[in-house]
Write an enzyme that holds these catalytic residues in place. Structure first.
Site: not given
Ligand code: NAG
Ligand code: NAG
Ligand code: NAG
Ligand code: NAG
Ligand code: NAG
Ligand code: NAG
Ligand code: NAG
Length: 416
Positions: A215-216
């Site tokens: 998610d990054t």
């Protein structure tokens, strides 16, 4: 990779056909709280001699191309303290089948991140370890209690723990056994086990969806890796005879070869190899094969059977790895199997049959229960090949590989 429409459709059909597992997928807050209060982590220890290392730590980050990860300053600095693996490949897309492969030696055609369950007659790495009582465990960041089987946690809001990144939880042969479930623990328990010197000899480590780059991005994950590993690399107990593999589940760009940035660290690496690189062809299956060869364990008779061994292990066991011409190798698609929800979904009931004879690259033959379960049946794929089968009509047919035997003769092969 996550597709909301597919996910919704799949969940809707699962709700009808698999109603009996709905609490398992989405347990209520009360069920979670009750389990949190009662399920205690289990941390067995063992001291089985290994030929090249006595502890293996497998840490997986997410969805990044080799070349992108190689530019990350934290990751490249860490790689320079160990051995950079220049040709380590993930085996397919998306995430879940790669995690599945690391435990089961196969993807079973999985081409999705669904709530997949693999039947109890399929063996895993846990069965291999149990033949010699090599203590194993998983550390899944933010799993709410040991052996939680839900689809994710928390069940809504920001992603944190996800089942699809938890290799052994996909297998009924693990989830049917309450003791095995208790060996799937979170990072709180990791630090307790570190402090109490109760770490297992094999551990799989999954950071949460923020820390692992999912998610990054790789900059975030590189910083997490640096912060996580730096104190461990100075911890004498953790480092002693330990081999750490830092790798990625899969590359980020699905139309490119599935090569992932990977490196080895730890006290088991001889001084003269620190700061070197290794161009041997490896896949996620090489890890199972190397663990087997290292500890003298049998093979699952699946893609771990023919996989190249990590050089450190190949040297100690006198095994000759294959030279693989990976120029046209992508490993970016799947093959027919019961866990396919897309291209090969009509193969739903055809569980691939493993090998039941042969010595395999680890040299210790096939696990007894595999031989008994599949006796008399022909293996579905050429599991003695170091190159996993990719697409039915696809792009890894005609790949060349060879090896030079001890007597100097060169054997040549081509995938069909
Ligand atoms: C393994 O279990 C699956 C699912 O129950 C079944 O379809 C398959 O036939 C079994 N395989 C063998 C060899 O018994
Ligand atoms: C980790 O698991 C323990 C139970 O083993 C639980 O009490 C704790 O809340 C969990 N921690 C996190 C951060 O999920
Ligand atoms: C992920 O783990 C970190 C600590 O390692 C924590 O700060 C964070 O809250 C966790 N979850 C998310 C969604 O970032
Ligand atoms: C990752 O994201 C951060 C913050 O958005 C950014 O500064 C960094 O350049 C990104 N890294 C890469 C490799 O794109
Ligand atoms: C993915 O790789 C292909 C082939 O190299 C390239 O054309 C494409 O631009 C890449 N996509 C992204 C998002 O980088
Ligand atoms: C796999 O990679 C090849 C070569 O880069 C590419 O042509 C093909 O489209 C990719 N397949 C998928 C399904 O992305
Ligand atoms: C399977 O792989 C092995 C080892 O690489 C090779 O000797 C054999 O010819 C292959 N069999 C087929 C049918 O391709």
């Amino acid at each position: 990779m996550f597709n909301q429409a597919t996910f919704t459709a799949v969940m809707a059909s699962l709700a009808i056909t698999m109603a009996q597992t709905s609490t398992e997928q989405y347990p209520s807050a009360a069920e979670i709280a009750a389990a949190q209060a009662s399920v205690k982590p289990y941390s067995p220890v063992s001291k089985v001699h290994g030929k090249a290392f006595s502890r293996f730590v497998d840490i997986w980050l997410e969805n990044t191309d080799y070349t992108t990860a190689a530019l990350d300053p934290h990751l490249s600095a860490l790689a320079k303290q160990g051995i950079l693996l220049e040709n380590y490949f993930a085996v397919t897309h998306p995430s879940e089948p790669n995690y599945c492969a690391s435990a089961g030696g196969d993807t079973f055609g999985m081409d999705n991140d669904n709530f997949n369950q693999i039947p109890a007659n399929v063996s895993t790495i846990a069965d291999l370890f149990d033949t010699k009582k090599v203590a194993w465990g998983e550390y899944q960041e933010d799993i709410p209690y040991p052996g939680y089987q839900g689809f994710r946690y928390p069940e809504s809001g920001a992603n944190d723990y996800v089942r699809k990144h938890n290799p052994l939880i996909l297998f009924d042969s693990v989830t049917n056994d309450p003791t095995r479930l208790r060996q799937i623990k979170n990072f709180t328990t990791f630090y307790q086990d570190l402090e109490h010197h109760t770490l297992p000899q094999y551990m799989f480590i999954t950071p949460n969806m923020t820390n692992d780059a999912h998610d990054t991005n790789v900059t975030f994950a590189g910083t997490w890796t640096h912060n996580f590993l730096t104190p461990l690399l100075e911890n004498e107990y953790f480092m002693e005879d330990t081999l750490i593999l830092l790798t990625f589940d899969e590359s980020g760009n699905y139309t490119k070869p599935n090569r992932v940035y990977s490196f080895l660290l730890g006290g088991a690496i001889p001084k003269h190899l620190k700061g070197t690189s290794d161009s041997t062809f490896y896949t996620h299956y090489s890890v199972i094969a190397s663990l087997s060869a290292n500890f003298g364990l049998p093979s699952l008779g699946r893609w771990d059977c023919g996989a190249n061994l990590l050089s450190l292990v190949a040297e100690e066991t006198n095994y000759i790895n294959y030279d693989v011409d990976y120029t046209d190798l992508n490993l970016n698609v799947t093959y027919p199997g019961p866990e396919s929800a897309n291209v090969y979904s009509k193969y739903t009931d055809v569980w691939p049959i493993p090998l039941t004879s042969g010595s395999c690259s680890a040299g210790h033959g096939i696990l007894d229960i595999v031989k008994r379960t599949y006796r008399g049946k022909e293996a579905t794929y050429n599991y003695t090949s170091p190159i996993p089968y990719d697409a039915k009509s696809g792009n890894n047919v005609g790949l060349k590989y060879s090896r030079k035997l001890h007597n100097g003769r060169i054997e040549h092969y081509e995938t069909v």
